[in-house]
Design an enzyme around this catalytic site. Structure first.
Site, mmCIF file in Angstrom:
data_model
loop_
_atom_site.group_PDB
_atom_site.id
_atom_site.type_symbol
_atom_site.label_atom_id
_atom_site.label_comp_id
_atom_site.label_asym_id
_atom_site.label_seq_id
_atom_site.Cartn_x
_atom_site.Cartn_y
_atom_site.Cartn_z
ATOM 1 N N LYS A 1 48.328 15.700 -7.054
ATOM 2 C CA LYS A 1 49.307 15.612 -6.291
ATOM 3 C C LYS A 1 48.848 14.345 -5.125
ATOM 4 O O LYS A 1 47.550 15.106 -4.500
ATOM 5 C CB LYS A 1 50.306 16.424 -5.196
ATOM 6 N N SER B 1 58.803 17.524 -3.580
ATOM 7 C CA SER B 1 58.381 16.647 -3.660
ATOM 8 C C SER B 1 56.820 16.292 -4.455
ATOM 9 O O SER B 1 56.346 15.616 -4.726
ATOM 10 C CB SER B 1 57.532 16.587 -1.938
ATOM 11 N N SER C 1 58.625 22.697 -2.792
ATOM 12 C CA SER C 1 57.484 21.720 -3.446
ATOM 13 C C SER C 1 56.977 21.836 -4.568
ATOM 14 O O SER C 1 56.631 20.441 -5.236
ATOM 15 C CB SER C 1 57.498 20.508 -2.119
#
Lengths: 101, 481
Positions: B75, B150, B174
């Site tokens: 990420k 996310s 997330s």
């Protein structure tokens, strides 16, 4: 139940948060924040008398390490992402007015 | 695509090279990323050079690499000193971290190869990956739908077989929510299990890095590599790292599974309920016992979370001021104007909204009513869970109230987006581990996840239950077309 936020309150919060919001953003934010604050107000229903606050889920306190000299990243690496630099310094607009010096 | 466990075995045994595996991943990314938008940056040169280094090692040296030659996606809020780290924000558009995150170092030491950085909601603030300043990430099961967020990019990288494993971060769900919406395994470890050094901070008392994988076995392998103490994160604890892979095959007969009725109440879709109930039945079939548990304060979790997370975010994001790194406005007059204009230009709408809410909750006159009260409710939420875990080993629930929603469907109503986090938030507030395991598909073929929560440092139990469930089900083997 809290009152909806006013635009002037939202402008004050934006100043505290150092966000130069446009008039349109202030108007939208006033409505959205009022809705969110109205929602989070439900916490006032919970009896928290005598309850200690939790700031961290794991109770770790005063973690020490040995005080030994270690390498640091050095000025060139530290300044590599600087929007503006001058020699070994970050360059910024003037902080104080001429009058206040 | 083979699993991480199979890939590393093949490299250690000399049956395949790291370069082969990395090239396979790069080809998959090149073929699918334009359409899916999972990656914001592909580190091809770095990855190939890293793979060559692994292939040049001796057979003995390769034996010591638990992730030998395994391609992995990170990420883009996890720092890499070999690639920009942007948080999918304009304010960090050209930020090249001077150091790598602890987890990045651990992965490279373990023989993993970082092939790219994945898309996220700006600064990890969102539940759909629509708040990215870089691109839209699409759900491979239906490209008109969100992948969740996310960590949407990392979830899609694994779901669409671009990489076998990926790392995300989880502040309020997330990792677990996008794992659920894309049909992969996602685990949020106990707070303090994995170092946050080099993870760009959002809510510092809630953030935790964790794995995405197709199988619980791969998640166990990856967690074993990244878990453990780090002197650079003083909240990272020295508690022994369990043998996550070694305990996967234990029987779950006699394990007590708590069912919180509050998580199956109004708002849960019938289809999600049906599949989660069926998953619980499967666990009962494996000898687990179910016990009703009460978590009566569940409904206050969202309010509590959105005050605490935004308060912490408003403080953490104060560092983006146009001075040391990141975007600086051209409009700068005096210094305060420079701060305010740089932040106005650099942050997107959701980030601004959260900075505003957090600033409000911490401001004079409101601190006691909002932030302090939320921290007290947090204590009560945590106590309820502790009480429940006196009776049970694991708590089972849905991850999300419904399956993936359409792109654009919820963007105009931020509060509605927040409300969908109801089942995932409590684990972050309490600091406990929780994971999502694929447990079925709705009538239009969208994945559904089962959430497993456990007491602090019970990751081995969660992974064991998930692995046993996967041995007896095939949901994780179904592929998006």
């Amino acid at each position: 139940m809290s009152k909806p936020l006013t635009e002037s309150e939202v402008r004050h919060i934006a100043m505290l948060g150092r966000l130069q919001l446009s008039d349109d953003e202030i108007a939208a934010m006033t409505e959205e924040l009022s809705a969110i604050v109205g929602y989070v107000d439900q916490l006032s229903e919970v009896d928290v008398e005598g309850v200690e606050p939790t700031a961290h889920a794991v109770n770790v306190q005063n973690v020490f390490r040995d005080d030994v000299v270690r390498d640091s990243i050095g000025p060139d690496k530290a300044l590599a992402n600087a929007p503006q630099r001058e020699n070994s310094f970050f360059r910024v607009p003037k902080v104080l007015d001429q009058d206040t010096v | 695509m083979p699993t991480a466990s199979e890939i590393s075995n093949s490299v250690r045994e000399g049956n395949a090279t790291a370069v082969d595996h990395v090239k396979t991943a790069l080809v998959a990314i090149a073929g699918r990323n334009d359409e899916l938008g999972a990656f914001v940056n592909v580190c091809e040169d770095h990855a190939l050079a890293q793979a060559e280094r692994i292939d040049a090692l001796s057979a003995d040296e390769k034996q010591r690499l638990p992730l030998a030659g395994v391609p992995i996606a990170l990420k883009d809020n996890i720092c890499t000193d070999f690639a920009p780290t942007t948080c999918s924000s304009k304010i960090l558009k050209s930020f090249n971290p001077p150091y790598s995150a602890h987890v990045t170092e651990k992965l490279i030491d373990a023989g993993a190869v970082v092939v790219g950085k994945t898309n996220l909601d700006e600064f990890a603030m969102g539940s759909s990956t629509e708040n990215s300043a870089t691109c839209i990430t699409r759900n491979p099961w239906d490209r008109e739908r969100v992948p969740g967020g996310s960590s949407g990019g990392s979830a899609v990288a694994v779901a669409a077989d671009m990489t076998p494993i990926a790392l995300g971060s989880d502040t309020g769900g997330s990792i677990r929510q996008p794992a659920s919406l894309t049909g992969v395994v996602g685990l949020k470890p106990t707070y303090g299990r994995v170092s946050r050094y080099g993870l760009i901070a959002f809510g510092s008392s809630l953030d935790q890095i964790g794995p995405f994988a197709k199988t619980a076995e791969d998640a166990a392998l990856l967690l074993g590599v990244i878990a453990g103490p780090d002197t650079r994160d003083s909240t990272c604890v020295s508690t022994d790292v369990a043998d996550y892979v070694g305990s996967l095959n234990e029987s779950i007969a006699g394990k007590k599974i708590g069912i919180p009725r509050e998580y199956f109440a109004e708002g849960l879709s019938d289809e999600t309920r049906k599949h989660v109930d069926a998953a619980i039945e499967t666990l009962r079939g494996l000898g687990a016992e179910t016990v009703d548990v009460k978590l009566p304060l569940t409904k206050y979790g969202i309010a509590c979370y959105y005050l605490i997370a935004t308060a912490e975010a408003s403080s953490n994001l104060a560092r983006y001021d146009g001075v040391h790194y990141g975007h600086r406005s051209e409009k700068a007059g005096d210094i305060v104007e420079m701060y305010s204009a740089s932040r106005e230009e650099g942050f997107g709408a959701e980030v601004k909204r959260r900075i505003m809410l957090g600033t409000y909750a911490l401001s004079s006159g409101y601190y006691d009513a909002y932030y302090l009260r939320a921290m007290k409710v947090r204590t009560l939420l945590r106590r309820d869970l502790e009480k429940a875990f006196e009776k049970v080993d694991v708590i089972c629930s849905p991850v999300t109230p419904s399956t993936a929603f359409k792109i654009g469907e919820k963007t105009s109503d931020p509060l509605a987006m927040y409300l969908a986090d109801v089942y995932t938030i409590t684990a972050n507030l309490a600091g406990i581990p929780a994971m999502s395991v694929p447990c079925g598909f709705d009538s239009v073929g969208l994945p559904i996840g089962l959430q497993l929560m456990g007491p602090a440092f019970s990751e081995a139990t969660l992974l064991n239950v998930a692995h046993q469930y996967q041995l007896n089900t095939e949901h994780h083997q179904r592929m998006p077309s």
